[in-house]
Design an enzyme around this catalytic site. Sequence first.
Site, PDB file in Angstrom:
ATOM      1  N   ASP A   1      63.508  27.983  46.212  1.00  0.00           N
ATOM      2  CA  ASP A   1      62.284  28.683  46.630  1.00  0.00           C
ATOM      3  C   ASP A   1      62.540  30.112  47.116  1.00  0.00           C
ATOM      4  O   ASP A   1      61.617  30.921  47.167  1.00  0.00           O
ATOM      5  CB  ASP A   1      61.586  27.904  47.759  1.00  0.00           C
ATOM      6  CG  ASP A   1      61.190  26.500  47.322  1.00  0.00           C
ATOM      7  OD1 ASP A   1      61.227  26.224  46.113  1.00  0.00           O
ATOM      8  OD2 ASP A   1      60.851  25.683  48.196  1.00  0.00           O
TER       9      ASP A   1
ATOM     10  N   ARG B   1      65.454  13.457  51.425  1.00  0.00           N
ATOM     11  CA  ARG B   1      64.644  14.263  52.347  1.00  0.00           C
ATOM     12  C   ARG B   1      64.495  13.623  53.729  1.00  0.00           C
ATOM     13  O   ARG B   1      63.591  13.974  54.481  1.00  0.00           O
ATOM     14  CB  ARG B   1      63.261  14.515  51.741  1.00  0.00           C
ATOM     15  CG  ARG B   1      63.251  15.419  50.524  1.00  0.00           C
ATOM     16  CD  ARG B   1      61.880  16.011  50.280  1.00  0.00           C
ATOM     17  NE  ARG B   1      61.826  16.806  49.065  1.00  0.00           N
ATOM     18  CZ  ARG B   1      62.174  18.090  49.002  1.00  0.00           C
ATOM     19  NH1 ARG B   1      62.607  18.704  50.080  1.00  0.00           N
ATOM     20  NH2 ARG B   1      62.083  18.751  47.864  1.00  0.00           N
TER      21      ARG B   1
ATOM     22  N   GLY C   1      65.395  19.364  48.023  1.00  0.00           N
ATOM     23  CA  GLY C   1      65.284  19.503  46.566  1.00  0.00           C
ATOM     24  C   GLY C   1      66.551  20.055  45.944  1.00  0.00           C
ATOM     25  O   GLY C   1      67.281  20.831  46.569  1.00  0.00           O
TER      26      GLY C   1
ATOM     27  N   ASP D   1      64.369  23.730  56.879  1.00  0.00           N
ATOM     28  CA  ASP D   1      64.193  22.564  57.761  1.00  0.00           C
ATOM     29  C   ASP D   1      65.526  21.843  57.983  1.00  0.00           C
ATOM     30  O   ASP D   1      65.839  21.443  59.104  1.00  0.00           O
ATOM     31  CB  ASP D   1      63.172  21.585  57.168  1.00  0.00           C
ATOM     32  CG  ASP D   1      61.742  22.121  57.267  1.00  0.00           C
ATOM     33  OD1 ASP D   1      61.470  22.877  58.227  1.00  0.00           O
ATOM     34  OD2 ASP D   1      60.920  21.807  56.395  1.00  0.00           O
TER      35      ASP D   1
ATOM     36  N   LYS E   1      70.543  26.618  50.980  1.00  0.00           N
ATOM     37  CA  LYS E   1      70.130  26.151  49.652  1.00  0.00           C
ATOM     38  C   LYS E   1      68.622  26.176  49.510  1.00  0.00           C
ATOM     39  O   LYS E   1      67.925  25.840  50.459  1.00  0.00           O
ATOM     40  CB  LYS E   1      70.618  24.705  49.486  1.00  0.00           C
ATOM     41  CG  LYS E   1      70.083  23.989  48.283  1.00  0.00           C
ATOM     42  CD  LYS E   1      69.365  22.671  48.612  1.00  0.00           C
ATOM     43  CE  LYS E   1      68.049  22.861  49.281  1.00  0.00           C
ATOM     44  NZ  LYS E   1      67.155  21.712  49.282  1.00  0.00           N
ATOM     45  N   THR E   2      68.080  26.590  48.440  1.00  0.00           N
ATOM     46  CA  THR E   2      66.724  26.305  47.975  1.00  0.00           C
ATOM     47  C   THR E   2      66.364  27.247  46.842  1.00  0.00           C
ATOM     48  O   THR E   2      66.576  28.469  46.952  1.00  0.00           O
ATOM     49  CB  THR E   2      65.619  26.373  49.060  1.00  0.00           C
ATOM     50  OG1 THR E   2      64.367  26.127  48.429  1.00  0.00           O
ATOM     51  CG2 THR E   2      65.516  27.684  49.817  1.00  0.00           C
TER      52      THR E   2
END
Length: 551
Positions: A205, A145, A81, A176, A202-203
């Site tokens: 979240d 992805r 994402g 992941d 990165k994220t």
Amino acid sequence: MSQEISALQKARYAYQVKLPKDLAHGANVSLVEGKATESAADHDAVKKLFPHTYGLPTVTFKGKDEGKGKALTVGVLLSGGQAPGGHNVIAGLFDGLKSINPASKLFGFLGGPSGLIDGKYVELTAATIDAYRNTGGFDMICSGRTKLEKAEDFEKSRANCEKLGVQAVVIIGGDDSNTNACLLAEYYKAKNVAIQVVGCPKTIDGDLKNDQIEASFGFDTACRVYSELIGNISRDANSARKYWHFVRLMGRSASHITLECALQTHPNVTLIGEEILAKKQTIAEIVATICDSITKRSAAGLNFGVVLVPEGLIEFIPEIKTLIAELNDVLAEHKATFEDFKSTDHKIDFMIGKLCANSAKTYSTLPRSIQTQLIFDRDPHGNVQVSLIETEKLLIELVNLRLRELKAESGYKGKFTSQNHFLGYEGRCAAPSNFDANYCYSLGYGAAALIGAGKTGYMSSIKGLSKPGAEWVAGGVPITMMMNIERRHGSDKPVIQKALVNLDGGPFQELARNRAEWAVATDYVYPGPIQYFGPTEVCDQVTKTLELESK
Ligand code: FBP
């Protein structure tokens, strides 16, 4: 890219990013090695799977630029994402490589890991990089992805790298994708292939963090965008005084985004998935918490409010967690039969027939929309696509039902009218805050330094993030150090340990200390939009999470 650029974007091109002092004179720096490391857990099992990349030392950089080094040819890809700041990681990598040797080259693999596997790439020139400095989005080379984990894909990637003379690949991704970066590094090392692999965290979240990685990039900016919007919604609620707003926030399983936004805006109710799991709270108990705030505020004449819901909440409610696990098994076991059913009704009936009695009961009582959303396709990593499940609407429906009962049971006389919102995609491509612009650029520059030093199987790291940029400490962390073994799709897999909200940690404790008051009072904070220029106390703040975790 469009020919017309906004005034802000133009001004942001001129923003002078800050680097940690040890990288300030170039990326051709010497390294200081720490001690040999161990994985986060399951030492023997992880060591067996990564014999060549296990146990490496952490490294930091020593400020002295060693002068001109060898020209390097590197490939970079964005995975998963979008997160604000991705372009700056690439810009930092580009500048870092050029600082080592101006003849260095950078290729961008297009559309995520599939670009590396299928050999789709573009050479990144200074003109391309300059057009994307300090901008949001991943559109410079786009993301995807695709999972990069099979030997066959590693071999295809190797052939593509060899064709271009690429001697190192930088994978910018979440837990992941970085796990897969490590698998790739191990594979090449085992086969004596001279291709290094370096990851960047990165994220939005915020769940890729640990003792070594203090924050993933993009979390800061995304939370600021959501908090601005929540602040605006809260102010609207406090002006019109007629709606309860239920706001679901992205973040996958972890509730870090919801927690950070709550600390920035003081909503009336904040649900934290990790707490619900720890206390084994049922849906009825969650609904009771929300109704408690609604009835108390109503008694004070306040028939409005704001509720924050993490998108992963649904996976933490014990009865739904069991249900999702069973649905996953049935979906895996009866994939072909399931896909043959033309109508959703047939799929749902089929599911109910296959579930155990308790799960079948839970599933049957959910609204049709949620039943359907729970059997949507899983993502390539096997995760339920929680961003597609409208938990906020489920909660509104259940709260309405309970309030009707309360009218009869306890004489509650309030008026409950609701609005629902989902905040996710709005924040993922925002122009990076000063924090993310600097952090991302430093991560990329550090990745160049790791490559120059011949490292593989490492993640670029910047520490001391709650301090001013010049005091940040750049270095690298062996990816195996963050791994443990988890059960995925019925088999044991090495993965980077996901960081969920720590209920004993500073950020959650801060919420816990204040939430009883926020539930009844109207104590909203309105953070306003991200400020890119102006006083440092406005433009260079760090997240509450980072501030409280670093205390
Ligand atoms: P990653 O950084 O782990 O890729 O996820 C970010 C995220 O925005 C999650 O918060 C959200 O659940 C998911 O991506 C949505 O996925 P998609 O972009 O495929 O709709």
